[in-house]
Design a protein around this motif. Structure first.
Motif, PDB file in Angstrom:
ATOM      1  N   PHE A 159     -28.156 -70.044 -13.757  1.00 52.85           N
ATOM      2  CA  PHE A 159     -28.411 -71.474 -13.545  1.00 52.85           C
ATOM      3  C   PHE A 159     -29.899 -71.799 -13.510  1.00 52.85           C
ATOM      4  O   PHE A 159     -30.305 -72.834 -13.006  1.00 52.85           O
ATOM      5  CB  PHE A 159     -27.726 -71.978 -12.264  1.00 52.85           C
ATOM      6  CG  PHE A 159     -26.241 -71.811 -12.282  1.00 52.85           C
ATOM      7  CD1 PHE A 159     -25.453 -72.599 -13.117  1.00 52.85           C
ATOM      8  CD2 PHE A 159     -25.646 -70.859 -11.461  1.00 52.85           C
ATOM      9  CE1 PHE A 159     -24.079 -72.436 -13.112  1.00 52.85           C
ATOM     10  CE2 PHE A 159     -24.273 -70.700 -11.474  1.00 52.85           C
ATOM     11  CZ  PHE A 159     -23.475 -71.484 -12.312  1.00 52.85           C
ATOM     12  N   ASP A 160     -30.663 -70.883 -14.104  1.00 48.09           N
ATOM     13  CA  ASP A 160     -32.101 -71.143 -14.257  1.00 48.09           C
ATOM     14  C   ASP A 160     -32.289 -71.881 -15.576  1.00 48.09           C
ATOM     15  O   ASP A 160     -31.873 -71.375 -16.634  1.00 48.09           O
ATOM     16  CB  ASP A 160     -32.864 -69.828 -14.254  1.00 48.09           C
ATOM     17  CG  ASP A 160     -34.385 -70.040 -14.288  1.00 48.09           C
ATOM     18  OD1 ASP A 160     -34.833 -71.050 -14.868  1.00 48.09           O
ATOM     19  OD2 ASP A 160     -35.102 -69.158 -13.773  1.00 48.09           O
ATOM     20  N   PRO A 161     -32.935 -73.087 -15.536  1.00 46.21           N
ATOM     21  CA  PRO A 161     -33.056 -73.862 -16.781  1.00 46.21           C
ATOM     22  C   PRO A 161     -33.717 -73.075 -17.918  1.00 46.21           C
ATOM     23  O   PRO A 161     -33.298 -73.156 -19.069  1.00 46.21           O
ATOM     24  CB  PRO A 161     -33.891 -75.078 -16.365  1.00 46.21           C
ATOM     25  CG  PRO A 161     -33.639 -75.213 -14.901  1.00 46.21           C
ATOM     26  CD  PRO A 161     -33.473 -73.822 -14.376  1.00 46.21           C
ATOM     27  N   LEU A 162     -34.745 -72.319 -17.585  1.00 43.95           N
ATOM     28  CA  LEU A 162     -35.426 -71.565 -18.651  1.00 43.95           C
ATOM     29  C   LEU A 162     -34.506 -70.477 -19.218  1.00 43.95           C
ATOM     30  O   LEU A 162     -34.473 -70.237 -20.433  1.00 43.95           O
ATOM     31  CB  LEU A 162     -36.703 -70.933 -18.093  1.00 43.95           C
ATOM     32  CG  LEU A 162     -37.823 -71.923 -17.715  1.00 43.95           C
ATOM     33  CD1 LEU A 162     -39.013 -71.176 -17.121  1.00 43.95           C
ATOM     34  CD2 LEU A 162     -38.255 -72.727 -18.939  1.00 43.95           C
ATOM     35  N   LYS A 163     -33.747 -69.834 -18.318  1.00 45.58           N
ATOM     36  CA  LYS A 163     -32.834 -68.795 -18.797  1.00 45.58           C
ATOM     37  C   LYS A 163     -31.679 -69.392 -19.595  1.00 45.58           C
ATOM     38  O   LYS A 163     -31.206 -68.810 -20.576  1.00 45.58           O
ATOM     39  CB  LYS A 163     -32.307 -67.975 -17.624  1.00 45.58           C
ATOM     40  CG  LYS A 163     -33.379 -67.088 -16.984  1.00 45.58           C
ATOM     41  CD  LYS A 163     -32.788 -66.236 -15.881  1.00 45.58           C
ATOM     42  CE  LYS A 163     -33.850 -65.306 -15.296  1.00 45.58           C
ATOM     43  NZ  LYS A 163     -33.314 -64.439 -14.224  1.00 45.58           N
ATOM     44  N   VAL A 164     -31.221 -70.563 -19.183  1.00 45.17           N
ATOM     45  CA  VAL A 164     -30.175 -71.246 -19.955  1.00 45.17           C
ATOM     46  C   VAL A 164     -30.691 -71.599 -21.348  1.00 45.17           C
ATOM     47  O   VAL A 164     -29.991 -71.470 -22.356  1.00 45.17           O
ATOM     48  CB  VAL A 164     -29.684 -72.503 -19.202  1.00 45.17           C
ATOM     49  CG1 VAL A 164     -28.753 -73.329 -20.089  1.00 45.17           C
ATOM     50  CG2 VAL A 164     -28.982 -72.113 -17.910  1.00 45.17           C
ATOM     51  N   VAL A 198     -29.273 -70.369 -25.014  1.00 47.13           N
ATOM     52  CA  VAL A 198     -28.998 -71.197 -26.198  1.00 47.13           C
ATOM     53  C   VAL A 198     -29.699 -70.615 -27.420  1.00 47.13           C
ATOM     54  O   VAL A 198     -29.136 -70.550 -28.526  1.00 47.13           O
ATOM     55  CB  VAL A 198     -29.445 -72.659 -25.943  1.00 47.13           C
ATOM     56  CG1 VAL A 198     -29.330 -73.483 -27.229  1.00 47.13           C
ATOM     57  CG2 VAL A 198     -28.623 -73.282 -24.829  1.00 47.13           C
ATOM     58  N   VAL A 199     -30.948 -70.154 -27.234  1.00 48.63           N
ATOM     59  CA  VAL A 199     -31.691 -69.543 -28.350  1.00 48.63           C
ATOM     60  C   VAL A 199     -30.953 -68.305 -28.861  1.00 48.63           C
ATOM     61  O   VAL A 199     -30.848 -68.073 -30.068  1.00 48.63           O
ATOM     62  CB  VAL A 199     -33.127 -69.189 -27.898  1.00 48.63           C
ATOM     63  CG1 VAL A 199     -33.824 -68.341 -28.958  1.00 48.63           C
ATOM     64  CG2 VAL A 199     -33.924 -70.444 -27.607  1.00 48.63           C
TER      65      VAL A 199
END
Length: 653
Positions: A175-180, A184-185
């Protein structure tokens, strides 16, 4: 995205439609570069082991151990289970699907374990460096396999998903925005790599298919180049290759290798009588029978024309003889063509390896020499090679080769032996005798070169030259003197004989009644109907015919009623016994009386003593011939003799 899904559906159907040979090549590409597999397995398993040990997490350590174990198995499969040659044999055989399944199982296990290890690292540790090592190693592995295993796209795509998607899940659950965003990448990366993999597969498939097609076409042309177009059996090129291979395999073995060299008897007569289509059908039929009988265990080849060869392994000479008899029986069976039954025979020459030679050239030469002896012995014969054959047969072959251009080189010339009236004072005719003086061998006996000319078919052009030259020479003689020419059996059956006779008479202005053509009884035995037709055609030209050597061989009085002869020549064997044998006197007298009643003239040949001539004068023979009266002489001496007779005749008048 919809295009990618459509291509995945097409892939599912097209993969089952590719040729088995192409599929084998694509599966083989999985093992084409074992070095890259070894490097990837060692580096990725090493990194995962370090990450697991640093983290101290029990589940990660167990997963790292599993990764190392699977990596070891895959390395072992790639470089060490079997020698490379044996592995290629497996991939080229019936176990292609099994080998692909084993590779797929190992690849998916390994990539799945990497993906799970990455997921565990993201969930169980908070060390950014460890997470970076696990994620980058897994993504790097996924990128590498997309290209390495593109030949089997389902394996590559499955590995890509098994390794990458667990990472995306691990990044999302944080739930870390950067990890999310990174998840996606990674998902987009998977989609892009799937597209690249499919494109690469298309290029590989097309290249492999084209390469296989070219290889198949090359194999087809190579097979065609080694197959006889008419009969379908091996041609001379393929025969030589296969024969030499058999000879190499024979080295040190207890078995023998026989070559049966086959020549069809009277095949030319089939071509001349029924046409080349019939001849072709006959060759194809013979080849089919031989191939059915010996093709599965030996070699059957057409070496050109009407010659074949059969090579078989045997244990002894008796087995070779049995094979030879079988071949003769197979060839003698009739071939059906266009409502006709075509019949030929076979002559065989047999050479045995290693008894008669150990190399192909020697064995082929010796088999050919044996065939030459077999044909010389009569039709339907087979003959084993013997060293003593070489000298005689080599001379015969040399003479046959020399004879090819002898007529053009002017090596043939004619001699003439006068035939006298019973008193021995007046020349009635002259018998033409062919002589050959070769540029290399000097004078050759007619008894030696005439059979060679008959075997090679050269007797027809040579015989035509003899008729023309004899007519030209006789045209300069007094009109009451005739010229006699011997005909070969082959000449008599030649379709253009009447044209040759008419042309010779026309060009020389010789009256047809002055030409006499002599045939022996053996001519009449081969084909009575054809011989009778040929003699009738000659007589219709007003050319006279003579039965030569009457009383020898298979003499039959029926000849005298069936065939239109004007003259009988009594064989010299009866004349030689006139002095000692009352029976010979009685036979000669009977023949002369019979000929007189049938309206035929008689000529006694071979007179060498005065007693023989005196005895013949008491029998009232019409004409006599022999060394006592005159030996064979050139045309110039005949002209001198005839001119002397004219002078004497003028003096007496």
């Amino acid at each position: 995205m919809s295009g990618l899904i459509s291509r995945l559906r097409q892939l599912r159907h097209s993969d089952h439609a590719i040729a088995a040979s192409v599929r084998e090549t694509l599966v083989g590409s999985l093992y084409a570069s074992p070095q890259s597999l070894v490097i990837g397995a060692l580096t990725s398993s090493g990194v995962m082991t370090i990450v697991a040990l640093v983290s101290g997490n029990r589940s990660m350590i167990l997963c790292a151990v599993a990764i190392a174990f699977v990596a070891g198995v895959r390395v072992f499969d790639a470089i060490g289970i079997w020698p490379r040659s044996k592995r290629k044999g497996v991939l080229a055989g019936m176990q292609t699907d099994r080998q692909e399944m084993l590779y797929r199982f190992g690849a998916l296990c390994y990539s799945g374990l990497l993906g799970v290890f990455g997921l565990l690292t993201l969930v169980n540790t908070h060390d950014a460096v460890l997470q970076l090592l696990a994620v980058t190693t897994t993504i790097g592995y996924a990128a590498g396999i997309a290209g390495r295993n593109a030949g089997r796209p389902w394996i590559a795509l499955s590995q890509l998903c098994f390794a990458s998607l667990p990472l995306a899940v691990g990044l999302i659950v944080s739930f870390d925005p950067l990890k999310v965003a990174l998840a996606v990448v990674i998902v987009l990366f998977v989609v892009a790599m799937m597209d690249i993999t499919l494109q690469t597969y298309g290029v590989i498939l097309k290249a492999t298919t084209v390469s296989r097609e070219k290889a198949a076409l090359a194999e087809y042309h190579a097979a065609v180049a080694r197959r006889d177009d008419l009969t379908g059996v091996a041609n001379r090129t393929a025969f030589r290759e296969q024969f030499e291979a058999r000879l190499r395999a024979l080295s040190g073995a207890d078995r023998w290798l026989t070559i049966h060299w086959i020549d069809l008897d009277r095949f030319k007569e089939i071509n001349d009588s029924f046409g080349h289509l019939a001849g072709n059908a006959l060759l194809a039929g013979v080849a089919h029978r031989l191939n059915d009988a010996f093709g599965s265990t030996g070699i059957v080849a057409r070496l050109g024309g009407d010659e074949f060869a059969v090579v078989c392994e045997v244990e002894n000479r008796t087995a070779a003889t049995t094979i030879g008899r079988t071949i003769i029986e197979l060839v003698e069976q009739a071939v059906h063509h266009d409502g006709r039954l075509l019949h030929v025979g076979a002559s065989l020459g047999i050479a045995i390896a290693p008894v008669d030679g150990t190399d192909a050239d020697t064995l082929l030469k010796n088999a050919d020499l044996a065939l030459y002896r077999a044909k010389d012995s009569g039709r339907g014969q087979m003959c084993f090679y013997e060293p003593l054959m070489d000298e005689k047969i080599e001379r015969s072959r040399d003479l046959a080769s020399e004879m090819q251009g002898a007529l053009e080189r002017g090596e043939f010339h004619l001699m003439f032996q006068p035939i006298f009236d019973l008193a021995g004072r007046r020349v009635l005719s002259c018998e033409t005798l062919l002589r050959w003086t070769n540029r290399r061998h000097g004078p050759i006996s007619p008894a030696e070169f005439i059979p060679i000319a008959e075997d090679n078919g050269l007797i027809v052009p040579i015989g035509s030259w003899v008729i023309r030259e004899a007519c030209r020479t006789a045209s300069t003689w007094p009109v009451e003197v005739k010229i006699a020419v011997n005909l070969s059996p082959i000449q008599l059956r030649s379709a253009n004989l009447p044209m040759v006779i008419m042309s010779a008479l026309a060009s020389s202005n010789l009256a047809a009644e002055r030409l006499e053509l002599e045939v022996t009884e053996s001519v009449l035995l081969d084909d009575i109907e054809a011989s009778l037709a040929a003699l009738d055609a000659i007589n219709r030209l007003h050319v006279r015919t003579t039965l030569d050597d009457f009383g020898t061989g298979y003499s039959s009085l029926s000849y005298l009623t069936k065939f239109p002869f004007q003259t009988l020549k009594i064989d010299r064997s009866f004349i030689a016994d006139l002095e000692q044998s009352p029976a010979s006197v009685a036979i000669v007298q009977t023949v002369i009386d019979l000929a007189a009643k049938l309206g035929m003239r008689t000529v006694a040949e071979g007179i060498e003593t005065q007693a023989q001539l005196d005895q013949l004068r008491r029998t009232r023979c019409d004409a006599v011939q022999g060394f006592l009266l005159a030996r064979p002489m050139p045309a110039s001496m005949v002209a001198t003799m005839l001119a002397g007779e004219d002078i004497k005749a003028q003096g007496r008048s």
